[in-house]
Write an enzyme that holds these catalytic residues in place. Structure first.
Site, PDB file in Angstrom:
ATOM      1  N   LEU B 226      69.198  17.362  56.734  1.00  0.00           N
ATOM      2  CA  LEU B 226      69.627  15.963  56.854  1.00  0.00           C
ATOM      3  C   LEU B 226      68.682  14.994  56.117  1.00  0.00           C
ATOM      4  CD1 LEU B 226      71.630  13.970  58.234  1.00  0.00           C
ATOM      5  CD2 LEU B 226      69.981  13.809  60.101  1.00  0.00           C
ATOM      6  N   ASP B 227      69.247  14.162  55.257  1.00  0.00           N
ATOM      7  CA  ASP B 227      68.494  13.105  54.553  1.00  0.00           C
ATOM      8  C   ASP B 227      67.333  13.654  53.738  1.00  0.00           C
ATOM      9  OD1 ASP B 227      70.194  11.213  55.677  1.00  0.00           O
ATOM     10  OD2 ASP B 227      68.921  10.921  57.417  1.00  0.00           O
ATOM     11  N   ALA B 228      67.444  14.902  53.325  1.00  0.00           N
ATOM     12  CA  ALA B 228      66.338  15.523  52.598  1.00  0.00           C
ATOM     13  C   ALA B 228      66.746  15.985  51.204  1.00  0.00           C
ATOM     14  CB  ALA B 228      65.782  16.693  53.406  1.00  0.00           C
TER      15      ALA B 228
END
Lengths: 283, 283, 283, 283
Positions: B226-228
C-alpha cells in the site's frame, strides 16, 4: 523599550479584550498583536509587542501586576521579553561545515541578534572555522565510554557561559534527556529530511532508495524521541531520477542552511510557542 | 508519424551510438533523445522520438529488425509507441469530486490525449458528473463480502472496453493483486501526502497531529504494498499552525488535482519508465 | 579523463548519430548526452561527456579531427573542456557581505571547483572578509572621474591572474562594454528581482511599492544592456503585506545567495550555452 | 451569527484596545483578530470575526453605535458582513475553457460560497459549459463599433441580477472605467504573468522571448490602468529552455486556475482590503 509578551491559556470569551485593556491601562501601546486558538485543544495563544511610556515603565512592577491581575485569573502560561539584551546561543557541530559557515556568516553580517559565546564539537575538524570567525571553540569528544563525563563537561560550559539556547548545526550526536530537560524547547536541531519521512540516520540515502521527487529539511526543537520534536520550519526542493545520492546531499545542504537559520531567527525573535509537541509560529 | 522508443538494458559503452546508428540506417530522424544511467544498478535508460521517411516506413519490419539486431544483443527491454491512436483510460472514483472534475475538465479542454471509455465507482454519488460530461458510468459496489465478485466485474469491464491504464482518482479502495498483475505499472493512484510520510488512511489528520509545516501529494504506480509503489510526481504546499484539518483538506485538493494530472500526462506521453520500484521521468 | 563537449549548429537530420558515431570511432565512451533543438531558431545544441580509452587519447589530435570531419561540415560552434584544471574566477564586490560570504564558504567547503585568484572591490569595506578567507583583495576605487583608469587597472589584474570568468557578487557598478567584450558570457551578475520585472536600481523598493506577493532574484550573463542579459537561474519567495522593505531585503538575501551560487556552479560545470540572448541549461 | 468587521483608519495608540473593548461591551466574542499597520502610510487595518450573544444582537443597532462611538472618532472606513447570505458573482469569459471549468467545478463541489447568477461572454464558444453546469449564459458581443451598447447591456444584467462582484476568467477584453467605477475593487482579473513583468498582451510569448526560467500568474483587482491594479495573489512555476511557448501556455493554465480561485476565495471570505493600490490579505 520594545517588550514582547507571549501568553497561552485555556480559551475563553473576552480574553483579547481583557489583555489589551490591561496593557492600555498600564500605559502600553500595542504595536503588534497576533493570536491563535487551537480549537481541538481549546487553547488560546497570543503574542503582542508593546511600547510603554517611559515615565511609567517599571518592568518588574508590570510583571507582578500581570501575574496578579491577569495570569492567575486566566490560568496563563506567559513570558515577557525585552530587546535590551541579546540571547546567548551555543552552536554544537561535528564535521559538516555548511551550517556552521552559514550561521557565522549571518552572525557577522548582523542578521542574528545573538551572542555566540562558544562553538562546541566532538571533533576538532571545524576549529579553524571558529578561529576564522574569532569564536571560542571547545573540543568535547563524545563516545560510548565517556558519555556521562562528556555531558558533564557540556553542561558546565553551558552554565559557565550562561547559554540561553543551543543550535545543533548538524551535530550528529544524540542529545541526552539531562541536557534536554535543562533546555526545554531551547535546543534547535536541523534534520535533513521533510519529517516525519526519513527520521533517523542517512535520510538522503533512504530518500534516494524510495525514489522520491522531493527532498526536504526540518528544523525542530529537540525532545527525547529522536527527530520527533515540535517542527519549527520545513522546506523542500525537487529532485529527479538523474540525481545521485551525492546530488541529494549537495542540494540538501542549501535547504539545511536556510531551514535552520529560519528556525533560529524565529526563536530569537520570540515568535515560537510550543504546545502538544507542535509549534505556533507567529508572523 | 512520430514514433517513441523506450529502452532499458544493462549499461555498456557505445550503446547510444549503436541505437542512433540503427535508427539512422533505417531512415529515421531523431527529433528527441534523452538518456539516463542508473549507476548503482548499472542500467541504461533511453527515450527517443523518431520521425521516419514515409516511403521506407514499415513499423512491424522495424520492430523485427530492432529485436533481432539490437535488443537481443544488448539484452534490452523495449517498447515502441506511435501517436496514431490514443490510449484508453478508465477512471475509478469513490465519493470525492475534485479529481474527477479536474480530469474530465482537462479531457474536454483537449489537454489529455486519451479516450475515457468509462468511469467506475463503488458508489453512485458521482454518477451525475459522469452524466454531465457524457461518459459512461458503472456502479460496482465493493465490500468485504462481494470482493471477488466485484473484482470479476471490474476485470470484465476493463477487458470489454480494451482499457490500457487505470487512474484511481481518490478511489479509496485497496486494489487487489489480480488487478495489479493485469495492469503492471498501469494503475496510477493519487495519495494525499508526500510519501513516504503518512502512508495509509487519513494522512491529513496525521499531518495535522504531527504539526508539519508542509503538506503534499504523490502520484504513483500501484503495487501490492500500500502506497509504496514507484513515485511519478510529488508536490507540496505550506501550512501553518492556523490551518485546521479542514484547511489541510481544502489546500490538499488543489495539490491532488495537479499531482495526479501531471502523473497521468507523463504516463500518456510515454515519459515514464519503472525500474527497482522507482521511476525514470523523461523531460 | 572526463571530457565535456559543447556544440551548437543549424539543426539537421542525423546529427546526433553522426556526432556519437564520431566519438565512438575515436574510442570515446559517452557517459552523458543531452540535446536540445530551438525549433523557432532551428538550432541544435548538444552537451556530451565522454571518457576516452587512455591509450588512444590525444586531445589536440581529437580536436583537429573534430574540426575537420565534423564541425566544418555541420557549421558547428563547439568547445571542448577537460576536468584536469579548475577555471579561475574573480569576484567583484561593493559593500554587501552576504553573497561574498556565501561564495567563499562554498569555496572553502569544496563545493566550487575553481580557483579564486582575487577579490576586487571599489570599496575597502569587505577586505576583512577576504583576509578571513585568505584571498588576495584589491581595492580599485571607481567613480565618474577615474572610470577609464579604474577599468584599465581591472583589466590588468584580470590579465595578470589569467582570469577565466568574473562573478559580480552585488558589485553595484555598471560594467563597461570593454570588459564585457573581453569576457563575453563570462561575467555573471546577480540581480535582486525576478527579471524582467524591476530592472535597474532599488528593485526591492519598487516591488514593495507595487505590492507584489512574490519577490525574486536572477543570475544572468552581463551584456551591455543593463539587467537584460541571458538569464541563467531564477528563484522566488513569497512576501505579504506585513513585510516591510527591510524584510524584503532580508528575505531577498537568501535568494540572491542561492541563485548566484547556482548560476556560478552551472557555469563552472559547463552546463550553460548562450544563444539569441537566452541560455540553454543542461541537466 | 458570525460577523466579520473590516476597518482601516489613521494609526494611533490604543486602537486595538478600543475596538475590542467596544465589541466586548456589546456582548460580542472575538473569535479571530488580525491587524496590520502600514508604517510608511501610517494606516491601521484590522479584520475581526465576532460571535454575538443572540439575545442582545441587533445588527443595525450595532452598526449605528459602531459609527457613532468608534468610526467617527477614529476616522474609520469600515464594513460589516454577516455569513447569512452568499455574495453574487458574475463570471465573464471569452474562449478559454480552463478557468471557467475550474471555477464551476469548485462551485459545484461546494468550495465557493457564492451564487453564480450568470456567465457572460463576448463569444458563444463556452455556452455548452454553462449549460453543462446549469448556469444561465449571456452572449454579449463586444467590438469597437458596439462598445457603448454592449457595456449598457452588461450593466443592465449586472443590475438585474444584483451582482456583488465580477470575475474575469480570461475575459480578454478591456473593461471600461464606467464598469470599474460601479464595481470598485470588485472586479477580479487573472493575468498570465507575474506582474509587473509582461503586462499586456501575449505574456507567455514575451516570457519565452526573454528566456525566463520562471513563469507566473497574478490575480488582481481591475483598475483603469491595464494590469496595474492591486495584486491579490501570485504564484509561479519553473520552466526551462526545453519548453516551447505552447508548453508555457499549458503549464500556465494550472497556475491561472489556482491563482484566480485563491483570489476569488479571499474576496468571498472578506480577507482582502485595498489601500494605495495594494492589498492587505488577512490570514
Amino acid at each position: 523599550m520594545k517588550t514582547t509578551i507571549l501568553i497561552h491559556c485555556p480559551d475563553q470569551a473576552g480574553i483579547i479584550c481583557t489583555v489589551t485593556g490591561f496593557i492600555s491601562k498600564n500605559k502600553g501601546n500595542i504595536v503588534y498583536l497576533d493570536q491563535h486558538v487551537d480549537k481541538p485543544a481549546n487553547v488560546f495563544f497570543m503574542r503582542t509587542v508593546v511600547e510603554f511610556e517611559e515615565d511609567y515603565y517599571d518592568l518588574d512592577h508590570f510583571k507582578t501586576l500581570f501575574q496578579k491581575e491577569l495570569a492567575s485569573t486566566y490560568n496563563m502560561q506567559w513570558s515577557i521579553h525585552t530587546d535590551d539584551k541579546s540571547p546567548k546561543m551555543a552552536i554544537f557541530v561535528s564535521k559538516y561545515k555548511h551550517c556552521l559557515y552559514d550561521l557565522l556568516s549571518r552572525y557577522r553580517s548582523g542578521e542574528l541578534e545573538v551572542e555566540i559565546p562558544f562553538i562546541l564539537s566532538n571533533h576538532n575538524d571545524l576549529r579553524h572555522i571558529a578561529d576564522q570567525f574569532n569564536i571560542p571553540f571547545f573540543h568535547v569528544p563524545f563516545n560510548k565510554e565517556n558519555r556521562v563525563e562528556a555531558e558533564k563537561e557540556q553542561l558546565a560550559l553551558l552554565e559557565k557561559y550562561d547559554i540561553d539556547f543551543i543550535v545543533l548545526a548538524r551535530y550528529m550526536q544524540i542529545v541526552s534527556g539531562t541536557l534536554i530537560n535543562k533546555f526545554p524547547n531551547k535546543i534547535i536541531n536541523i534534520h535533513h529530511s521533510f519529517l516525519p519521512a526519513f527520521a533517523g540516520a542517512k535520510p538522503y540515502h533512504a530518500a534516494f532508495k524510495r525514489g522520491v521527487k522531493i527532498i526536504g529539511a526540518t528544523s525542530h526543537y529537540v525532545t527525547e524521541e529522536l527527530d520527533a520534536g515540535p517542527i519549527i520550519e520545513q522546506d523542500v526542493t525537487t529532485v529527479t531520477h538523474s540525481h545521485s545520492i551525492e546530488d541529494f546531499i549537495v542540494k540538501g545542504r542549501d535547504l539545511e542552511k536556510i531551514v535552520l537559520s529560519r528556525g533560529v531567527k524565529l526563536h530569537i525573535a520570540r515568535k515560537t510557542m510550543v504546545y502538544n509537541n507542535k509549534t505556533v509560529i507567529f508572523s
